[in-house]
Structure formats: C-alpha cells, structure tokens
Write a protein that holds these residues in place. Structure first.
Motif, mmCIF file in Angstrom:
data_model
loop_
_atom_site.group_PDB
_atom_site.id
_atom_site.type_symbol
_atom_site.label_atom_id
_atom_site.label_comp_id
_atom_site.label_asym_id
_atom_site.label_seq_id
_atom_site.Cartn_x
_atom_site.Cartn_y
_atom_site.Cartn_z
ATOM 1 N N ALA A 57 0.825 -1.209 0.000
ATOM 2 C CA ALA A 57 0.000 0.000 0.000
ATOM 3 C C ALA A 57 0.860 1.260 0.000
ATOM 4 C CB ALA A 57 -0.932 -0.005 1.210
ATOM 5 N N SER A 58 1.970 1.212 0.722
ATOM 6 C CA SER A 58 2.865 2.368 0.754
ATOM 7 C C SER A 58 3.454 2.641 -0.620
ATOM 8 C CB SER A 58 3.989 2.125 1.766
ATOM 9 O OG SER A 58 4.922 3.180 1.758
ATOM 10 N N GLU A 59 3.916 1.581 -1.292
ATOM 11 C CA GLU A 59 4.501 1.745 -2.621
ATOM 12 C C GLU A 59 3.483 2.231 -3.635
ATOM 13 O OE1 GLU A 59 6.157 -2.089 -3.285
ATOM 14 O OE2 GLU A 59 7.958 -1.693 -2.085
ATOM 15 N N ALA A 60 2.200 1.944 -3.387
ATOM 16 C CA ALA A 60 1.136 2.393 -4.286
ATOM 17 C C ALA A 60 0.601 3.777 -3.902
ATOM 18 C CB ALA A 60 -0.004 1.376 -4.289
ATOM 19 N N GLY A 61 1.149 4.377 -2.848
ATOM 20 C CA GLY A 61 0.704 5.696 -2.420
ATOM 21 C C GLY A 61 -0.658 5.703 -1.757
ATOM 22 N N GLU A 62 -1.025 4.589 -1.104
ATOM 23 C CA GLU A 62 -2.369 4.446 -0.538
ATOM 24 C C GLU A 62 -2.462 4.791 0.944
ATOM 25 O OE1 GLU A 62 -3.702 0.750 -3.498
ATOM 26 O OE2 GLU A 62 -3.205 0.364 -1.391
ATOM 27 N N LEU A 63 -1.363 5.184 1.566
ATOM 28 C CA LEU A 63 -1.383 5.395 3.012
ATOM 29 C C LEU A 63 -1.596 6.852 3.422
ATOM 30 C CD1 LEU A 63 1.511 3.028 4.162
ATOM 31 C CD2 LEU A 63 -0.939 2.541 3.957
ATOM 32 N N LEU A 64 -1.319 7.773 2.538
ATOM 33 C CA LEU A 64 -1.409 9.189 2.885
ATOM 34 C C LEU A 64 -2.832 9.594 3.248
ATOM 35 C CD1 LEU A 64 -0.116 12.019 3.035
ATOM 36 C CD2 LEU A 64 -0.645 12.267 0.603
ATOM 37 N N HIS A 65 -2.961 10.350 4.344
ATOM 38 C CA HIS A 65 -4.258 10.879 4.772
ATOM 39 C C HIS A 65 -4.222 12.399 4.627
ATOM 40 C CE1 HIS A 65 -7.642 11.964 7.350
ATOM 41 N NE2 HIS A 65 -8.044 10.698 7.273
ATOM 42 N N PRO A 66 -5.248 13.016 4.050
ATOM 43 C CA PRO A 66 -5.194 14.464 3.795
ATOM 44 C C PRO A 66 -5.072 15.312 5.047
ATOM 45 C CG PRO A 66 -7.411 13.582 3.418
ATOM 46 C CD PRO A 66 -6.504 12.418 3.575
ATOM 47 N N ASP A 67 -5.526 14.811 6.193
ATOM 48 C CA ASP A 67 -5.490 15.598 7.432
ATOM 49 C C ASP A 67 -4.327 15.231 8.343
ATOM 50 O OD1 ASP A 67 -7.859 16.904 6.661
ATOM 51 O OD2 ASP A 67 -9.072 15.276 7.487
ATOM 52 N N ALA A 68 -3.373 14.434 7.847
ATOM 53 C CA ALA A 68 -2.238 14.030 8.678
ATOM 54 C C ALA A 68 -1.391 15.241 9.054
ATOM 55 C CB ALA A 68 -1.394 12.996 7.952
ATOM 56 N N VAL A 69 -0.940 15.259 10.320
ATOM 57 C CA VAL A 69 -0.082 16.352 10.795
ATOM 58 C C VAL A 69 1.269 15.824 11.278
ATOM 59 C CG1 VAL A 69 -2.018 17.827 11.447
ATOM 60 C CG2 VAL A 69 -1.054 16.233 13.139
ATOM 61 N N ARG A 70 1.433 14.500 11.310
ATOM 62 C CA ARG A 70 2.697 13.921 11.759
ATOM 63 C C ARG A 70 2.973 12.662 10.963
ATOM 64 N NH1 ARG A 70 3.553 12.798 18.028
ATOM 65 N NH2 ARG A 70 3.332 15.079 18.024
ATOM 66 N N TYR A 121 1.329 7.647 9.388
ATOM 67 C CA TYR A 121 0.642 8.935 9.431
ATOM 68 C C TYR A 121 -0.287 9.037 10.641
ATOM 69 C CZ TYR A 121 2.202 9.658 4.613
ATOM 70 O OH TYR A 121 2.969 9.820 3.493
ATOM 71 N N ALA A 122 -0.460 10.260 11.133
ATOM 72 C CA ALA A 122 -1.394 10.522 12.232
ATOM 73 C C ALA A 122 -2.005 11.890 12.062
ATOM 74 C CB ALA A 122 -0.673 10.439 13.577
ATOM 75 N N THR A 123 -3.308 11.995 12.304
ATOM 76 C CA THR A 123 -3.989 13.297 12.296
ATOM 77 C C THR A 123 -3.880 13.915 13.693
ATOM 78 O OG1 THR A 123 -6.141 12.433 12.989
ATOM 79 C CG2 THR A 123 -5.652 12.374 10.623
ATOM 80 N N ARG A 124 -4.312 15.151 13.821
ATOM 81 C CA ARG A 124 -4.282 15.791 15.135
ATOM 82 C C ARG A 124 -5.182 15.044 16.119
ATOM 83 N NH1 ARG A 124 -1.953 20.253 15.926
ATOM 84 N NH2 ARG A 124 -2.132 20.869 13.743
ATOM 85 N N ALA A 125 -6.345 14.589 15.639
ATOM 86 C CA ALA A 125 -7.232 13.816 16.520
ATOM 87 C C ALA A 125 -6.568 12.511 16.946
ATOM 88 C CB ALA A 125 -8.562 13.538 15.818
ATOM 89 N N ASP A 126 -5.798 11.887 16.042
ATOM 90 C CA ASP A 126 -5.091 10.644 16.383
ATOM 91 C C ASP A 126 -4.104 10.877 17.509
ATOM 92 O OD1 ASP A 126 -6.412 9.262 14.361
ATOM 93 O OD2 ASP A 126 -4.796 9.544 12.909
ATOM 94 N N THR A 127 -3.289 11.914 17.398
ATOM 95 C CA THR A 127 -2.290 12.161 18.433
ATOM 96 C C THR A 127 -2.958 12.504 19.763
ATOM 97 O OG1 THR A 127 -2.064 14.502 17.810
ATOM 98 C CG2 THR A 127 -0.590 12.930 16.739
ATOM 99 N N GLN A 128 -4.067 13.227 19.722
ATOM 100 C CA GLN A 128 -4.756 13.587 20.962
ATOM 101 C C GLN A 128 -5.337 12.358 21.643
ATOM 102 O OE1 GLN A 128 -7.533 16.551 19.556
ATOM 103 N NE2 GLN A 128 -6.045 18.223 19.745
ATOM 104 N N ARG A 129 -5.964 11.475 20.895
ATOM 105 C CA ARG A 129 -6.551 10.278 21.495
ATOM 106 C C ARG A 129 -5.469 9.336 22.026
ATOM 107 N NH1 ARG A 129 -11.789 9.054 21.230
ATOM 108 N NH2 ARG A 129 -13.166 10.415 20.008
ATOM 109 N N HIS A 130 -4.398 9.191 21.262
ATOM 110 C CA HIS A 130 -3.289 8.362 21.723
ATOM 111 C C HIS A 130 -2.706 8.928 23.009
ATOM 112 C CE1 HIS A 130 1.052 7.189 21.773
ATOM 113 N NE2 HIS A 130 0.536 5.993 21.501
#
Length: 383
Positions: A55-68, A83-92
């Motif tokens: 999936a990474s080699e196919a470019g399928e992992l990127l999320h538009p709202d990722a911040v990290r 990848y992680a969004t701001r909500a992901d880092t907050q919940r983690h």
C-alpha cells in the motif's frame, strides 16, 4: 487531566460502524469488498506487513489531514511512513496519560525519556501521554550516559523512560530513580531481569509495549500483575499463528491489534508477529507475561508448537548466553528428538531440563552446557 475517552474496556470494536468507515480507505477497499458491515468479528481479514508495504509503494497510506509522519523499518530493507492526524495524536496521548497514571507517574514528576526523537517514533510514543498527564518531560534521547546521569541528579528526575539494558547501565554508574518505564527490549518476559534492573536503579521497573505502527498498546500498573492494555485506543487479540483462529485466554500465540478510532492508517486486525498471552479481566485486558518472543521460525516438535525466540528468552532468564545457543531437532526411531546446546557452564542441567518441560510442555532429550559453544540457532535435521 479529564478522562474524555469512551469506557469501552476490553470489548471488541463495533464491526458495523468500523467496517463502514474503513471500507472506503484505499488500504482496505479490496480486502473488505466481500465483507458485509455486519460480519462476525473473527471473519474480518487480517492486515499484514506485506500489505502495508504494498500500500505504501502504491501511495495508498497518505491521509489528507495528517499532521505527523514517523518512519518505521519493514521487511526487505524498506521503511514505511506512519501517518497521524491531530485527533489521532490527541486520542493516543489521552490513552497514554491514563496508562502512565496507573503506572504511578505523577503530574508533578520530572520524567527523562532516553529514546530517540528522530525519524522513527521512539520517544514520541511516550512524550504526548506524559505531557497530557502534566508531567515535566525531558526529551533527552539515547546514549550520552554522563550527560544523562548529570540531568537525572541535577533535576531530581523521579521517572526514567528507557530500554532496560541502558537503564541498568545508568544504575550501575550511580543513577537512582524511583520509577522506570521500560520498553524496546524484553523485561518481564525474561526471568530475573526486572530484579537486576531494579537493584541497579534502586527503584521500581515496569514493562511497556508499543510499536510505531500502533503506538502504545500496554503498560504495567504499579501492581506489577501484567501489562494493562490501552483498551480505549486499541483492541488486542491472540491468534494461532498457523490457522489465524482466535485463541482462548491464557494460550500463547500471535498478537493482533486493531485501532478503535484512528483516522490516518488505522490498523484493522494487524498481525504484529509478536508472541504473547492475553487475559480479559473485570477492569480490562492484560498481557500477563509481556511479549516474550516472535512467531517467526515456529516449529512443531512432538506435536507441540515451539517458538525459537521464546526459548532464547528462557535461556536468558537462567543467566545463559542466549545469543550463543543451538536448538537442534532430529528424528530417532520415527520420533522427534529435541536438544539445546548453549554457552555456559554454571547451571544445573537436570534442573534446567525440568524447568524446560514445565515451561514448554516438551521434554528435552539433550542439554549441553559448554563455555565455548558457538550458537547456530535452529537446526532442524528431521529431513
């Protein structure tokens, strides 16, 4: 700190809502094409590292709202972006803060983190949760023993976050801390290792389990009765490495992780390759013996599944050189035979053989201790 996470305890995720949310993701679109939202949880397909690499080699992992983005090594010399969004880092971080509080970290504590803060997740897995708890965190990074010792003393650091081998090294050089959060290497899964680290530091050492793909997953509490899973963040299962069938509580097998709420790169039944046992208790899920090996190279001997890495941990727990051992399998009279040769000469062979049978439910046919043994790993000569 306010507890804003849902109290899901150890129940599996709601597959209907989770699958409905994930089936639009490029990572899962094909795998979930024939799986209804109402499917039984155990029929949901696994995610593997090979699929993540693809999936990474196919470019399928990127999320538009990722911040990290952290990087993590994967098979074949590859690395993957995590990848992680701001909500992901907050919940983690919220889930991590609750776990650190149960471990005995206090908001007023100085905490020194001796893991890297470069391209891999490393210290970042700890940093956010400690900050969310309100602790004063020193992101020191690895190495620099003398500088580490100086900061521990001058700042009155009460909590150290480090690999057990490095923590023991600091303790033997004079470091004293009340609490060690240990990760990156086995601690509780090697008999006697916790006691050695605690003796060196003069404090309590607790085991922590996480990965760059999933984040923090489990951390011991001050009770030292197993690693308590961050149940609001992940759902863990243990499956048979061969069949994929979910195993009953207490049986050892491969750890599988699912993110409950993650937006960017959510893991759905991801096979970690790590070997553990799991218990579901009234207050949550626990890994009672930590993570004690990997499923790679699993063999069947005398009808019993044997994991070579677990044998290495067992040898280390007896003070033997687990880096120089040979696990030998052969046939005699149509039956399997099992032997272990290991560098060392101070242990009682008969006591070791009895303990091996108790631990692995397999009788050792041969055990050789030799001070100059050069280990060959697994030798399967059964043909």
């Amino acid at each position: 700190m306010t507890d804003t996470l849902p109290r899901t305890h150890s129940a599996p995720p709601d597959s209907t809502s989770l699958l409905a949310r994930l089936r639009g993701s490029p990572l899962y679109r094909e795998a979930l094409a024939g799986v209804p939202d109402t499917a039984e949880w155990e029929s949901v397909p696994f995610l593997t590292r090979d699929r993540l690499t693809e999936a990474s080699e196919a470019g399928e992992l990127l999320h538009p709202d990722a911040v990290r983005v952290h990087l993590t090594p994967h098979p074949g010399g590859h690395w993957l972006p995590e990848y992680a969004t701001r909500a992901d880092t907050q919940r983690h971080d919220q889930a991590g803060a609750q776990a650190f509080a149960r471990a005995g970290v206090r908001p007023e504590d100085h905490v020194q983190v001796a893991f890297g803060y470069h391209r891999f997740a490393g210290g970042w897995l700890m940093q956010g949760g400690l900050e969310a708890l309100g602790a004063k965190v020193l992101p020191f990074g690895p190495g620099e023993s003398e500088a580490q010792l100086e900061s521990l003393r001058r700042l009155g650091v009460r909590v150290l976050v480090a690999a057990p081998s490095f923590a023991q090294k600091l303790g033997e050089a004079g470091a004293r801390v009340e609490l060690l959060i240990s990760s990156g290497e086995p601690l509780t899964s090697i008999a006697g290792r916790r006691e050695k680290v605690e003796a060196a530091l003069g404090g309590v050492a607790l085991d922590c389990y996480g990965s760059s793909e999933a984040g923090l997953m489990a951390l011991e509490t001050s009770a030292k009765d197993g690693l308590r899973v961050l149940d609001d963040w992940v759902y863990l299962e243990v499956v048979d490495p061969e069949t994929g069938a979910v195993l009953p509580d207490g049986e050892r097998g491969e750890l599988v992780v699912t993110h409950r709420t993650k937006e960017a790169m959510p893991l759905l039944r991801f096979r970690t390759g790590d070997l553990t046992r799991l218990e579901r208790r009234a207050d949550g899920t626990y890994l009672p013996g930590g993570v004690f090996g990997s499923v790679g190279g699993m063999v069947k001997v005398k009808g019993v599944k044997l994991f070579p890495r677990e044998v290495a941990f067992w040898l280390a727990g007896h003070g033997l050189d687990h880096t120089q051992h040979t696990l030998r399998l052969w046939s005699q009279g149509g039956a399997d035979r099992l032997g272990v040769q290991v560098r060392g000469d101070s242990a009682d062979p008969e006591a070791l053989k009895a303990d091996f049978q108790k631990r692995f439910a397999i009788r050792l046919d041969e055990l050789v201790l030799a001070p100059d043994h050069a280990g060959a790993g697994l030798l399967d000569e059964r043909g």
